[in-house]
Motif scaffolding. Structure first.
Motif, mmCIF file in Angstrom:
data_model
loop_
_atom_site.group_PDB
_atom_site.id
_atom_site.type_symbol
_atom_site.label_atom_id
_atom_site.label_comp_id
_atom_site.label_asym_id
_atom_site.label_seq_id
_atom_site.Cartn_x
_atom_site.Cartn_y
_atom_site.Cartn_z
ATOM 1 N N VAL A 1 10.451 2.331 7.388
ATOM 2 C CA VAL A 1 10.366 1.708 6.064
ATOM 3 C C VAL A 1 9.896 2.721 5.018
ATOM 4 O O VAL A 1 10.408 2.755 3.896
ATOM 5 C CB VAL A 1 9.430 0.487 6.106
ATOM 6 C CG1 VAL A 1 9.175 -0.054 4.701
ATOM 7 C CG2 VAL A 1 10.024 -0.606 6.988
ATOM 8 N N ALA A 2 8.937 3.569 5.376
ATOM 9 C CA ALA A 2 8.450 4.588 4.440
ATOM 10 C C ALA A 2 9.578 5.535 4.037
ATOM 11 O O ALA A 2 9.710 5.901 2.860
ATOM 12 C CB ALA A 2 7.296 5.369 5.071
ATOM 13 N N CYS A 3 10.409 5.919 5.009
ATOM 14 C CA CYS A 3 11.546 6.800 4.711
ATOM 15 C C CYS A 3 12.544 6.105 3.789
ATOM 16 O O CYS A 3 13.023 6.693 2.811
ATOM 17 C CB CYS A 3 12.245 7.217 5.999
ATOM 18 S SG CYS A 3 11.258 8.274 7.081
ATOM 19 N N VAL B 1 0.827 -1.207 0.000
ATOM 20 C CA VAL B 1 0.000 0.000 0.000
ATOM 21 C C VAL B 1 0.861 1.256 0.000
ATOM 22 O O VAL B 1 0.556 2.236 -0.690
ATOM 23 C CB VAL B 1 -0.960 -0.006 1.210
ATOM 24 C CG1 VAL B 1 -1.697 1.314 1.316
ATOM 25 C CG2 VAL B 1 -1.961 -1.143 1.068
ATOM 26 N N MET B 2 1.966 1.244 0.745
ATOM 27 C CA MET B 2 2.854 2.416 0.758
ATOM 28 C C MET B 2 3.446 2.663 -0.628
ATOM 29 O O MET B 2 3.597 3.822 -1.047
ATOM 30 C CB MET B 2 3.953 2.245 1.800
ATOM 31 C CG MET B 2 3.481 2.437 3.227
ATOM 32 S SD MET B 2 4.818 2.692 4.418
ATOM 33 C CE MET B 2 5.453 1.011 4.571
ATOM 34 N N VAL B 3 3.798 1.596 -1.337
ATOM 35 C CA VAL B 3 4.317 1.749 -2.693
ATOM 36 C C VAL B 3 3.271 2.392 -3.594
ATOM 37 O O VAL B 3 3.579 3.281 -4.399
ATOM 38 C CB VAL B 3 4.755 0.380 -3.253
ATOM 39 C CG1 VAL B 3 4.987 0.461 -4.757
ATOM 40 C CG2 VAL B 3 6.021 -0.104 -2.563
ATOM 41 N N GLU B 4 2.005 1.966 -3.463
ATOM 42 C CA GLU B 4 0.932 2.560 -4.258
ATOM 43 C C GLU B 4 0.803 4.053 -3.984
ATOM 44 O O GLU B 4 0.644 4.860 -4.905
ATOM 45 C CB GLU B 4 -0.393 1.864 -3.931
ATOM 46 C CG GLU B 4 -0.450 0.389 -4.302
ATOM 47 C CD GLU B 4 -0.416 0.153 -5.794
ATOM 48 O OE1 GLU B 4 -1.492 0.136 -6.419
ATOM 49 O OE2 GLU B 4 0.703 0.003 -6.337
ATOM 50 N N LEU B 5 0.889 4.429 -2.720
ATOM 51 C CA LEU B 5 0.728 5.834 -2.349
ATOM 52 C C LEU B 5 1.923 6.672 -2.791
ATOM 53 O O LEU B 5 1.769 7.831 -3.188
ATOM 54 C CB LEU B 5 0.511 5.954 -0.833
ATOM 55 C CG LEU B 5 -0.777 5.316 -0.309
ATOM 56 C CD1 LEU B 5 -0.862 5.419 1.207
ATOM 57 C CD2 LEU B 5 -2.007 5.962 -0.953
ATOM 58 N N ALA C 1 -4.113 -4.655 -0.421
ATOM 59 C CA ALA C 1 -2.750 -5.042 -0.041
ATOM 60 C C ALA C 1 -2.591 -6.549 -0.068
ATOM 61 O O ALA C 1 -1.618 -7.080 -0.629
ATOM 62 C CB ALA C 1 -2.430 -4.500 1.344
ATOM 63 N N GLN C 2 -3.518 -7.254 0.517
ATOM 64 C CA GLN C 2 -3.425 -8.717 0.555
ATOM 65 C C GLN C 2 -3.535 -9.317 -0.839
ATOM 66 O O GLN C 2 -2.873 -10.321 -1.146
ATOM 67 C CB GLN C 2 -4.500 -9.275 1.481
ATOM 68 C CG GLN C 2 -4.270 -8.917 2.942
ATOM 69 C CD GLN C 2 -5.353 -9.433 3.868
ATOM 70 O OE1 GLN C 2 -6.407 -9.862 3.414
ATOM 71 N NE2 GLN C 2 -5.111 -9.364 5.161
ATOM 72 N N HIS D 1 10.569 -3.446 -4.059
ATOM 73 C CA HIS D 1 10.939 -3.270 -5.468
ATOM 74 C C HIS D 1 10.031 -4.103 -6.377
ATOM 75 O O HIS D 1 9.585 -3.633 -7.431
ATOM 76 C CB HIS D 1 12.403 -3.666 -5.661
ATOM 77 C CG HIS D 1 12.880 -3.540 -7.084
ATOM 78 N ND1 HIS D 1 12.815 -4.573 -7.984
ATOM 79 C CD2 HIS D 1 13.423 -2.497 -7.751
ATOM 80 C CE1 HIS D 1 13.303 -4.177 -9.147
ATOM 81 N NE2 HIS D 1 13.681 -2.928 -9.033
ATOM 82 N N GLY D 2 9.761 -5.350 -5.973
ATOM 83 C CA GLY D 2 8.886 -6.200 -6.776
ATOM 84 C C GLY D 2 7.462 -5.687 -6.832
ATOM 85 O O GLY D 2 6.786 -5.802 -7.862
ATOM 86 N N MET D 3 6.992 -5.116 -5.705
ATOM 87 C CA MET D 3 5.645 -4.548 -5.684
ATOM 88 C C MET D 3 5.543 -3.375 -6.661
ATOM 89 O O MET D 3 4.559 -3.239 -7.391
ATOM 90 C CB MET D 3 5.306 -4.063 -4.275
ATOM 91 C CG MET D 3 5.384 -5.127 -3.209
ATOM 92 S SD MET D 3 3.992 -6.263 -3.280
ATOM 93 C CE MET D 3 4.305 -7.236 -1.799
ATOM 94 N N ARG D 4 6.593 -2.559 -6.667
ATOM 95 C CA ARG D 4 6.543 -1.349 -7.489
ATOM 96 C C ARG D 4 6.643 -1.671 -8.978
ATOM 97 O O ARG D 4 5.977 -1.036 -9.806
ATOM 98 C CB ARG D 4 7.673 -0.408 -7.082
ATOM 99 C CG ARG D 4 7.506 0.988 -7.660
ATOM 100 C CD ARG D 4 8.690 1.862 -7.368
ATOM 101 N NE ARG D 4 8.360 3.258 -7.572
ATOM 102 C CZ ARG D 4 9.254 4.197 -7.875
ATOM 103 N NH1 ARG D 4 10.529 3.880 -8.011
ATOM 104 N NH2 ARG D 4 8.887 5.444 -8.039
ATOM 105 N N THR D 5 7.478 -2.648 -9.326
ATOM 106 C CA THR D 5 7.682 -2.987 -10.734
ATOM 107 C C THR D 5 6.661 -3.996 -11.242
ATOM 108 O O THR D 5 6.715 -4.386 -12.417
ATOM 109 C CB THR D 5 9.100 -3.554 -10.935
ATOM 110 O OG1 THR D 5 9.277 -4.708 -10.101
ATOM 111 C CG2 THR D 5 10.144 -2.511 -10.585
#
Length: 305
Positions: A253-255, A75-79, A95-96, A164-168
């Motif tokens: 982690v967000a930072c 979810v953080m990657v999406e945001l 997220a799940q 990285h995998g979530m984002r790509t």
């Protein structure tokens, strides 16, 4: 955040209640003997309750990683990328779903996470090896402190590698982790600098929370039977740990996610670093062996940072 709080504060409550139940059972059994026997039975009853919860938490760690941490990363990657949540689906549900798309089972994600941590430890080991060659008085003591510090910092970085995998939108989680590790290794200086400051910040706040929790922990320990007032320190530690896991760790982690994505933007994996990690870490070789054939070739040098 609410889900994390429910999980980790629930774990803290389980520690307090089951430790107290064990102490109560021990106190009751201790009634069969003298005061010394009762004190010992109460102590070992509480210790047994604490150990039971610790064992359960140890076995649940891969499911917590799968259902809570990985989902939060997704979810953080999406945001971060300004991607809207799908209509009719909650943050937790989305997220799940993202985690299930990339990791069919919790054991797969957990196995990747353990391999990533092993590679990161090899990278930090390389840095420690450089320090040992420096002609500085007391360098061995410095390296010991550095080793402990880097091991703590690695606990945040492994989640960034998974992001990285979530984002790509990678379909091969093993190959994606390999690529992310190479990108991290070739940028280890700025990334470790960020991780160092964030680690100091998080653990500094955790220490402050620990001292603030001593007072309520002392009140809770007074409810325990027998002479277990010293258990207050353990309760304060558990409460501080739950605050760190629920509130402070996602902030760290967000930072790091923002720092990592900004640092590697536009870069390609450097084949020299890929080869170096291959020689340095058995875990990295295992990661490569599990990757899909099309992602298991050495990265090309064109465009490498």
């Amino acid at each position: 955040m609410i889900l994390r709080m429910a999980v980790y504060f629930g774990a803290a409550l389980a520690y307090v209640l089951i430790t107290g139940t064990g102490a109560g059972l021990g106190w009751g059994i201790g009634a069969l003997g003298d005061d010394g026997f009762r004190a010992s039975a109460t102590f070992f009853g509480g210790l047994t309750g604490f150990a039971i919860v610790s064992v359960v938490m140890y076995w649940l760690r891969e499911y917590i990683l799968y259902l809570v941490k990985a989902g939060h990363i997704a979810v953080m990657v999406e945001l971060i990328d300004n991607r809207p949540m799908p209509e009719g689906r909650s943050q937790i549900g989305h997220a799940q779903a993202m985690v299930r798309e990339r990791f069919s089972e919790a054991s797969v994600l957990f196995a990747i996470d353990q391999l990533v941590k092993g590679v990161l430890r090899a990278i930090t080991g390389l840095i420690r090896g450089v320090f040992t060659l420096l002609p500085i008085p007391g360098v061995r003591q410095l390296v010991t402190i550095l080793r402990a510090f880097l091991n703590v910092a690695v606990g945040f970085i492994d989640e960034v590698i998974l992001a990285h995998g979530m984002r790509t939108r990678a379909t091969d989680p093993w190959g994606s982790a390999r690529t992310a590790l190479v990108l991290y290794a070739q940028n280890y200086r700025p990334m470790l600098k960020n991780a160092a400051w964030i680690t100091l910040f998080v653990y500094g706040l955790t220490a402050l929370v620990f001292f603030l929790m001593l007072a309520p922990a002392a009140l809770i320990s007074n409810l325990y039977p027998g002479s277990l007032s010293g258990i207050g320190i353990v309760i304060a530690f558990v409460l501080a740990w739950s605050v760190k896991q629920a509130l402070l760790e996602p902030l760290a982690v967000a930072c790091l996610l923002q720092a990592y994505f900004r640092t590697v933007e536009g870069q390609s994996p450097d084949p020299q670093w890929d080869a170096k990690l291959d020689q340095l870490s058995q875990k990295f070789r295992e990661l490569k062996a599990k990757a899909m054939p099309e992602t298991n070739t050495a990265p090309k040098s064109e465009g490498a940072a």
